[in-house]
Write an enzyme that holds these catalytic residues in place. Structure first.
Site, PDB file in Angstrom:
ATOM      1  N   ASP A  70       0.857  -1.188   0.000  1.00 41.94           N
ATOM      2  CA  ASP A  70       0.000   0.000   0.000  1.00 41.94           C
ATOM      3  C   ASP A  70       0.895   1.240   0.000  1.00 41.94           C
ATOM      4  OD1 ASP A  70      -1.941   1.997   0.750  1.00 41.94           O
ATOM      5  OD2 ASP A  70      -3.151   0.422   1.673  1.00 41.94           O
ATOM      6  N   ARG A  82      -0.717   4.451   0.067  1.00 43.91           N
ATOM      7  CA  ARG A  82      -1.606   5.593   0.313  1.00 43.91           C
ATOM      8  C   ARG A  82      -1.120   6.466   1.449  1.00 43.91           C
ATOM      9  NH1 ARG A  82      -7.259   2.603   0.705  1.00 43.91           N
ATOM     10  NH2 ARG A  82      -5.907   0.953   1.459  1.00 43.91           N
TER      11      ARG A  82
END
Ligand SMILES: [Zn+2]
Length: 423
Positions: free
Chosen positions: A335, A337
């Site tokens: 990830d 983000r």
């Protein structure tokens, strides 16, 4: 560049020469003091390319769209001298100023004064400085088939205020471009500002030399997507902790959000949140959906689709126990983000308490509460809204620590192939 390098010379600008970096001495740039208590003391963010001496940031406006602006200039379609006529563009709703705006650590990835430049920095604009808004606030009506269905099934009832008889929901929406205060961003990620600047410079292929040559410029306008807010009810209530706030922070998933792809829960969760926001606003509260352009966990759609293929072609089929591993094989991480910057927008709105957080993500929850915002109830997606092919994602996430009021799948459950094959 060595004399024998094969690269062609860069194209000449209108001035006839290319200046790779600017110099700090003797220019006319207004001072920028991040986190100062008033707009006058803070000073405007000036990312203009027309009068380089006025610039007090690295990078240019409009996030990734700055590249399209360059194309328009290169194609002869846009004068590089063009300045926005800001007549009648001011926000439809007043947001702030809030005490958080004067805390240089609370907001590091957007300009809290970005919607108010025409007023707050009118004198600078009148004096010929090209100050541009980085935030715009307007009104809209949103019409979604899921909301129509909720009305049909009796879960939502039009009230003529939040939800009209036509099925349209009335919203205030805000578009926000990224504005990074580099010392604050570095602190969020636990690295030195020097390292952050150097890596940003190197990993964008040397796109912004001023990151390393102008340490006096502390603000960077990165070439990335921004975010959009949809507010249900009165935006002034967002900063009142006594008014019930229903909120979802949603990261873009074009395949599901727009096109209805059923491999994940993104659109069902988003429309469920909108339904919750409408109900909350009808109860006298306020609803908020903060939508961030971080497609495919900020890995991008190409990586995302590669992962889909890898998941569905692996021996044993698409299983939750290898959901994150397949992403890591392709992307190198699970990830990107990095929810560390996400709460900034909540602080811009003056939020101190979210009564109902429509999210199961432990990463988002930890980022929000870690930034000092209280969270009451956590609202998970109803089981009946989870598409069949998205059960792999849901099992993997709840096993990895996502919030669920239900049963966390065990090791054996995670090994069961639940996703469709490619054919
Ligand atoms: Zn998705």
């Amino acid at each position: 560049m060595p004399a024998d390098a094969a690269a062609p010379p860069p194209p000449r600008s209108a001035g006839g020469h290319i200046r790779l970096t600017s110099h700090s001495a003797g220019d006319g740039a207004p001072p920028l003091r991040w986190g100062a208590p008033t707009a006058a003391e803070r000073g405007p963010v000036v990312g203009t390319t027309t009068t380089r001496a006025h610039r007090n940031v690295v990078g240019t406006h409009s996030g990734a769209y700055g590249v399209y602006r360059a194309l328009a200039v290169a194609a002869g379609k846009l004068s590089r001298e063009h300045r926005a006529d800001l007549t009648d563009t001011s926000p439809t709703d007043v947001i702030g100023p809030h005490p958080q705006w004067a805390d240089p650590a609370a907001i590091v990835s957007l300009d809290p004064w970005g919607a108010l430049v025409a007023d707050a920095f009118g004198a600078h604009i009148a004096a010929g400085i090209d100050v541009r808004p980085t935030i715009a606030v307007t009104k809209a009506q949103v019409i979604l088939p899921e909301v129509h269905e909720a009305i049909f099934k009796g879960r939502l009832v039009p009230d003529g205020r939040v939800l009209l008889a036509t099925g349209a929901a009335q919203v205030t929406k805000a578009a926000i471009e990224p504005v990074w205060y580099l010392p604050g961003v570095a602190e969020r990620f636990g690295c030195s500002e020097n390292d952050l600047r150097r890596v940003l410079f190197e990993e964008t292929g040397g796109m912004y030399p001023e990151l390393v040559t102008r340490s006096d410029l502390e603000v960077f306008l990165p070439p990335i997507g921004g975010q959009t807010l949809y507010i249900f009810g009165d935006p002034r209530h967002l900063s009142d902790s006594a008014v019930e706030l229903t909120a979802r922070v949603h990261d873009e998933c074009n395949g599901s959000d727009v096109f209805g792809s059923d491999i994940c829960t993104c659109r069902p969760y988003l429309t469920h949140a909108i339904e919750e926001c409408i109900q909350g606003a009808q109860r006298g509260g306020v609803g908020l959906v903060a939508y961030s352009r971080k497609e495919g966990r900020a890995l991008g759609e190409v990586t995302k689709f590669l992962v889909y293929n890898a998941r569905k072609r692996q021996v044993g089929g698409d299983t939750a126990d290898r959901y994150f591993a397949r992403t890591e094989c392709v992307a190198g991480v699970q990830d990107m983000r990095f929810q560390e910057l996400m709460p900034d927008v909540l602080h811009w709105l003056g939020v101190t308490k979210i009564h109902r957080l429509v999210s199961m993500s432990n990463l988002k929850y930890d980022a929000i509460t870690g930034s000092g915002i209280e969270v009451g109830e956590r609202v998970s997606i109803p089981d009946e809204l989870i598409p069949a092919d998205a059960q792999v994602e849901m099992d993997a996430k709840t096993a990895a620590g996502y919030y669920t009021p239900g049963v966390v799948p065990d090791v054996e459950e995670l090994k069961k192939a639940k996703g469709r094959g490619l054919q």
